[in-house]
Design a protein around this motif. Sequence first.
Motif, PDB file in Angstrom:
ATOM      1  N   THR A 111       0.828  -1.217   0.000  1.00  0.00           N
ATOM      2  CA  THR A 111       0.000   0.000   0.000  1.00  0.00           C
ATOM      3  C   THR A 111       0.859   1.262   0.000  1.00  0.00           C
ATOM      4  OG1 THR A 111      -0.183   0.012   2.417  1.00  0.00           O
ATOM      5  CG2 THR A 111      -1.890  -1.159   1.199  1.00  0.00           C
ATOM      6  N   ARG A 116       2.890   6.539  -2.505  1.00  0.00           N
ATOM      7  CA  ARG A 116       4.019   7.027  -3.305  1.00  0.00           C
ATOM      8  C   ARG A 116       3.542   7.516  -4.668  1.00  0.00           C
ATOM      9  NH1 ARG A 116       9.254   5.439  -1.806  1.00  0.00           N
ATOM     10  NH2 ARG A 116       9.240   4.513   0.273  1.00  0.00           N
ATOM     11  N   ARG A 167      10.451   5.213  -6.085  1.00  0.00           N
ATOM     12  CA  ARG A 167      11.368   4.820  -4.999  1.00  0.00           C
ATOM     13  C   ARG A 167      12.445   5.855  -4.700  1.00  0.00           C
ATOM     14  NH1 ARG A 167       8.513   1.219  -2.307  1.00  0.00           N
ATOM     15  NH2 ARG A 167       7.196   0.287  -3.867  1.00  0.00           N
ATOM     16  N   SER A 172       9.595   9.504  -1.531  1.00  0.00           N
ATOM     17  CA  SER A 172       9.365   8.938  -0.185  1.00  0.00           C
ATOM     18  C   SER A 172       8.829  10.009   0.752  1.00  0.00           C
ATOM     19  CB  SER A 172      10.665   8.400   0.413  1.00  0.00           C
ATOM     20  OG  SER A 172      11.179   7.361  -0.376  1.00  0.00           O
ATOM     21  N   ALA A 179       0.245  11.209   2.765  1.00  0.00           N
ATOM     22  CA  ALA A 179      -0.424  10.160   3.543  1.00  0.00           C
ATOM     23  C   ALA A 179      -1.033  10.708   4.837  1.00  0.00           C
ATOM     24  CB  ALA A 179       0.555   9.032   3.853  1.00  0.00           C
ATOM     25  N   ARG A 206       0.836   0.788   7.016  1.00  0.00           N
ATOM     26  CA  ARG A 206       0.992   1.381   8.345  1.00  0.00           C
ATOM     27  C   ARG A 206      -0.282   1.224   9.185  1.00  0.00           C
ATOM     28  NH1 ARG A 206       4.860   1.916   5.691  1.00  0.00           N
ATOM     29  NH2 ARG A 206       6.541   3.437   5.823  1.00  0.00           N
ATOM     30  N   ASP A 207      -1.417   1.148   8.485  1.00  0.00           N
ATOM     31  CA  ASP A 207      -2.720   1.162   9.164  1.00  0.00           C
ATOM     32  C   ASP A 207      -3.559  -0.031   8.739  1.00  0.00           C
ATOM     33  OD1 ASP A 207      -2.956   1.891   6.533  1.00  0.00           O
ATOM     34  OD2 ASP A 207      -4.608   3.280   6.864  1.00  0.00           O
ATOM     35  N   ARG A 263       0.929  11.515  13.029  1.00  0.00           N
ATOM     36  CA  ARG A 263      -0.121  12.202  12.268  1.00  0.00           C
ATOM     37  C   ARG A 263      -1.463  11.951  12.948  1.00  0.00           C
ATOM     38  NH1 ARG A 263       0.744   7.978   7.687  1.00  0.00           N
ATOM     39  NH2 ARG A 263      -0.591   6.314   8.444  1.00  0.00           N
TER      40      ARG A 263
HETATM   41  O1   DC Z   1       6.053   1.732   3.046  1.00  0.00           O
HETATM   42  P1   DC Z   1       6.494   2.910   2.212  1.00  0.00           P
HETATM   43  O2   DC Z   1       7.774   3.524   2.684  1.00  0.00           O
HETATM   44  O3   DC Z   1       6.531   2.613   0.750  1.00  0.00           O
HETATM   45  O4   DC Z   1       5.340   4.010   2.429  1.00  0.00           O
HETATM   46  C1   DC Z   1       5.417   5.305   1.875  1.00  0.00           C
HETATM   47  C2   DC Z   1       4.702   6.290   2.800  1.00  0.00           C
HETATM   48  O5   DC Z   1       3.308   6.061   2.792  1.00  0.00           O
HETATM   49  C3   DC Z   1       5.171   6.216   4.240  1.00  0.00           C
HETATM   50  O6   DC Z   1       5.714   7.452   4.651  1.00  0.00           O
HETATM   51  C4   DC Z   1       3.939   5.952   5.046  1.00  0.00           C
HETATM   52  C5   DC Z   1       2.798   6.042   4.101  1.00  0.00           C
HETATM   53  N1   DC Z   1       1.894   4.910   4.240  1.00  0.00           N
HETATM   54  C6   DC Z   1       0.773   5.081   5.000  1.00  0.00           C
HETATM   55  O7   DC Z   1       0.586   6.129   5.594  1.00  0.00           O
HETATM   56  N2   DC Z   1      -0.132   4.076   5.103  1.00  0.00           N
HETATM   57  C7   DC Z   1       0.078   2.910   4.483  1.00  0.00           C
HETATM   58  N3   DC Z   1      -0.838   1.957   4.589  1.00  0.00           N
HETATM   59  C8   DC Z   1       1.243   2.709   3.719  1.00  0.00           C
HETATM   60  C9   DC Z   1       2.148   3.739   3.625  1.00  0.00           C
END
Ligand code: DC
Length: 304
Positions: A111, A116, A167, A172, A179, A206-207, A263
């Motif tokens: 995700t 990104r 990437r 990033s 996000a 993350r969530d 956040r």
């Molecule tokens: O996992 P990553 O580094 O590719 O994620 C990129 C950004 O997206 C990271 O700063 C956190 C955010 N993100 C998010 O808030 N919720 C998610 N489910 C996945 C990533």
Amino acid sequence: HQCLAYKHAPLYHDTLLFSTCKAKNRYVSAWDTGRFDRMGLRERPQSHLALPQERNPLQAADSHKKYYIESKQKETFLMVLNIAMDGPVGAGKSSIADAVAKRLGILHLDTGAMYRAIGLTALEKGVPVQDEQAVTALCQALSMTVGHAADGQHTLVDGRDVTGFIRTPEVSMAASTVAKYAGVRAAMVALQRRLAQETPMLVDGRDIGTRVLMNAPVKIFLTASAEERARRRYQEMVNKGMDANFDDVLRDLRARDEQDMHRAVDPLRAAEDAVTVDSTNLTFDEVVEAILRIVADKTGGAWA
Ligand code: DC
């Protein structure tokens, strides 16, 4: 509620699905489609999941249980196994998730790539990433598609494959900023849920355990110390021949941790029912094995 079955995604064409369903404690192979008819399922699983081509399909069908079928109010539900995996940047989530998903014969949905892709689009279109309203409007106007091919996930924005452009360090940081926005997250969460309900998959982010797939039967929180995560990221950059400085990598990583964990909307945290795996002192293979054990444990051995 409807019977959930595979829907073809555009990039799946040359891949195969082997699935075994659990119906009233009986396992039913997806090849035996006549049984699906007799069980009254309106749709049948179609053949299309990415499994290594060299594997024997029937062995794969035997060893992978892709669906759970639950009887409820005389209706049969076909349910799809989802695994939620969350953790901070650099914990090795992406590559670990790839390896675990491959071992289980299910897809891996990254995700982070979706946030990104939005960060990249904002940068490319000159939309200031700090401008929540403008980024939210941009996100609502664009169309995002995620598909899986033999070489992994492809993320498309308005039909353009952006996989090769997301990437960089700039993207990033932009991703971490966009996000934060509730409108962006709502759109992405809806898309992620739609994808996950159609197909058995391991979803990393993350969530995922706290919001996207709150009812996922398996939730993993994968973490490691900040120094170790920075060291790995630094090594990865060096290996790719990129110009890298360890202190910069550690500083960027801490900045992103800070932004992701503090956040207002759906900050990064472990779900109450998540199992935490700390990879600081584990090898790659040890982490994969540890997670596979958790999956087997949480699914009563169905996904061993
Ligand atoms: O996992 P990553 O580094 O590719 O994620 C990129 C950004 O997206 C990271 O700063 C956190 C955010 N993100 C998010 O808030 N919720 C998610 N489910 C996945 C990533």
